[in-house]
Design a protein around this motif. Structure first.
Motif, short mmCIF file in Angstrom:
data_model
loop_
_atom_site.label_atom_id
_atom_site.label_comp_id
_atom_site.label_asym_id
_atom_site.label_seq_id
_atom_site.Cartn_x
_atom_site.Cartn_y
_atom_site.Cartn_z
N TRP A 119 3.51 -10.57 6.94
CA TRP A 119 2.09 -10.74 7.49
C TRP A 119 2.26 -8.97 7.79
O TRP A 119 1.35 -8.74 8.44
CB TRP A 119 2.24 -11.35 9.01
CG TRP A 119 1.78 -11.19 9.81
CD1 TRP A 119 -0.19 -11.37 9.50
CD2 TRP A 119 1.30 -10.37 11.58
NE1 TRP A 119 -0.03 -11.04 11.05
CE2 TRP A 119 0.75 -10.56 11.57
CE3 TRP A 119 2.84 -9.52 11.48
CZ2 TRP A 119 0.67 -9.90 12.70
CZ3 TRP A 119 3.04 -9.41 13.31
CH2 TRP A 119 1.82 -9.45 13.17
N LYS B 242 6.12 -2.29 0.48
CA LYS B 242 4.61 -2.73 0.73
C LYS B 242 4.27 -1.48 2.27
O LYS B 242 3.27 -1.58 2.03
CB LYS B 242 4.70 -3.77 1.04
CG LYS B 242 4.88 -4.77 0.18
CD LYS B 242 5.26 -6.10 0.49
CE LYS B 242 3.50 -6.70 0.25
NZ LYS B 242 3.21 -8.45 1.46
N THR C 93 3.13 -6.02 7.06
CA THR C 93 2.89 -4.76 6.30
C THR C 93 1.19 -5.43 5.77
O THR C 93 0.99 -4.75 5.52
CB THR C 93 3.45 -5.36 4.82
OG1 THR C 93 4.49 -6.34 4.59
CG2 THR C 93 4.99 -4.99 5.14
N ASP C 94 0.86 -6.82 5.74
CA ASP C 94 -0.54 -6.54 5.15
C ASP C 94 -0.74 -5.96 6.15
O ASP C 94 -2.29 -5.72 6.18
CB ASP C 94 -0.12 -8.07 4.74
CG ASP C 94 -0.06 -8.66 3.58
OD1 ASP C 94 0.39 -8.17 3.07
OD2 ASP C 94 0.19 -9.88 3.68
N SER C 95 -0.76 -6.51 7.68
CA SER C 95 -1.45 -5.91 8.52
C SER C 95 -1.52 -4.44 8.82
O SER C 95 -3.04 -4.21 9.44
CB SER C 95 -0.89 -6.29 9.93
OG SER C 95 -0.99 -7.78 10.08
N ALA D 90 -1.56 -2.81 6.51
CA ALA D 90 -2.78 -2.56 4.74
C ALA D 90 -3.65 -2.55 5.83
O ALA D 90 -5.37 -1.66 5.02
CB ALA D 90 -2.48 -2.93 3.40
N ARG D 91 -4.61 -3.26 6.57
CA ARG D 91 -5.33 -3.67 6.83
C ARG D 91 -5.82 -2.94 7.86
O ARG D 91 -7.21 -1.94 8.23
CB ARG D 91 -6.13 -4.87 7.43
CG ARG D 91 -5.84 -6.00 6.56
CD ARG D 91 -6.26 -7.77 6.72
NE ARG D 91 -5.37 -7.76 7.73
CZ ARG D 91 -4.53 -8.68 7.43
NH1 ARG D 91 -3.93 -9.08 6.54
NH2 ARG D 91 -3.80 -9.43 8.43
N HIS D 92 -4.67 -1.93 8.84
CA HIS D 92 -5.96 -0.87 9.82
C HIS D 92 -4.39 -0.49 8.99
O HIS D 92 -3.42 0.65 10.25
CB HIS D 92 -5.07 -1.51 10.88
CG HIS D 92 -6.23 -2.85 11.34
ND1 HIS D 92 -7.21 -2.82 11.64
CD2 HIS D 92 -5.71 -3.98 10.85
CE1 HIS D 92 -7.33 -4.26 11.32
NE2 HIS D 92 -6.82 -5.44 12.05
N PRO D 93 -4.32 0.95 8.94
CA PRO D 93 -3.61 1.88 7.91
C PRO D 93 -3.25 3.10 9.18
O PRO D 93 -2.76 4.03 9.34
CB PRO D 93 -3.86 2.20 7.17
CG PRO D 93 -5.31 2.27 6.33
CD PRO D 93 -5.29 0.71 7.12
#
Length: 293
Positions: free
Chosen positions: A91, A129, A93-95, A97-100
């Motif tokens: 979660w 990731k 690393t996904d976050s 990716a959404r808010h780099p």
């Protein structure tokens, strides 16, 4: 306020409001903070924080013990908690990716529960990731940083060229014989792994002079202000930061356990020079992220 804004180098942002409230409540903090990414981004804007580090962390061995006490088989409980931690890491690393432009994250591990193979695999996957470092908490792992079981953490950090954020301080858990994360126990690690930068959380709370001793002897150690802003008197925390070295301290909060906006305001009122304020609030963390410290 620094001209570049602030970098919060230490938050425990959570996937959902329910998990955020559970995390805050577990440690006796009482607030209406939910700890979600949406809330974090809003508080960052109010506190002039331009980037924040998500630190995925679970009191994993506590959670295992609680499940076992409810009658769950220990091996099953360990597997469940490891899966929970892996989901939390994913979660994070996904976050990012959404808010780099606003978020970074670490990968959290417990080498006792995960073992060398599990830790090595989890770190490699999440660094691949986008995670930029590793998180460990000796106090909750019940191992000193110089313990053999922790070796895999330092080895992986060296191999991947990333830093490690560790819980540190003189506090002991109830019934424990020692403060597992005491700064003094990092001496051998810093000596053996000179290319691995270690970030000691909370200015080594209760053992701040030991952190200062480390920064005088090792170039690969820094500290952060999480849980200390507002807890220490302004003159006291400035004196402590200067003993450690203004080039070795990073602004951090420990949101959502504490109010990020209040911490940012407390930092801005500290009697620092503008150069010191920029170093601590932005420059040191920026250099650490690009592996220049």
């Amino acid at each position: 306020m620094t001209s570049s804004g602030l970098i919060d180098s230490h938050t425990h942002t959570q996937p959902t409001a329910e998990e955020g409230k559970e995390f805050v409540g577990r440690y006796g903090f009482h607030s209406d903070r939910q700890g979600t990414v949406g809330e974090l981004l809003a508080t960052m804007a109010r506190g002039h924080v331009t980037r924040a580090m998500i630190v995925p962390w679970l009191p994993a061995q506590e959670l295992v013990a609680e499940q076992v006490a409810r009658g769950v088989d220990r091996d099953e409980a360990v597997d469940h908690v490891i899966e929970q931690w892996q989901r939390l890491n994913r979660w994070a690393t996904d976050s990012v990716a959404r808010h780099p432009d606003h978020l970074s994250c670490l990968v959290g591990v417990d080498p006792v529960l995960m073992g060398d193979v599990g830790v090595t695999s989890e770190i490699a996957e999440q660094i691949g990731k986008g995670a930029c470092g590793i998180k460990v908490a000796p106090m909750f792992i019940h191992r000193r940083p110089d313990d053999e079981a922790m070796e895999v953490v330092w080895r992986c950090a060296r191999e991947h060229g990333v830093f490690v954020l560790s819980q540190s301080g003189a506090s002991r858990s109830a019934g424990e014989e020692q403060a597992w994360g005491h700064p003094a126990y990092f001496d051998a690690v810093l000596s053996a792994y000179p290319t691995v930068t270690v970030q000691l959380a909370h200015l080594g709370i209760g053992a701040e002079d030991d952190v200062a001793s480390l920064t005088r002897r090792y170039p690969n150690v820094v500290a952060d202000t999480s849980m200390q802003l507002g807890a220490m008197a302004p003159d006291e925390i400035v004196a402590t930061i200067r003993r450690i070295g203004t080039d070795r301290v990073l602004f951090g909060t420990n949101y959502p356990l504490v109010d990020q906006v209040a911490c940012a305001a407390a930092f801005e009122t500290l009697p620092l020079t503008e150069e010191e304020r920029h170093e601590i609030g932005y420059g040191n963390a920026s250099r650490l992220a690009t592996r220049q410290i």
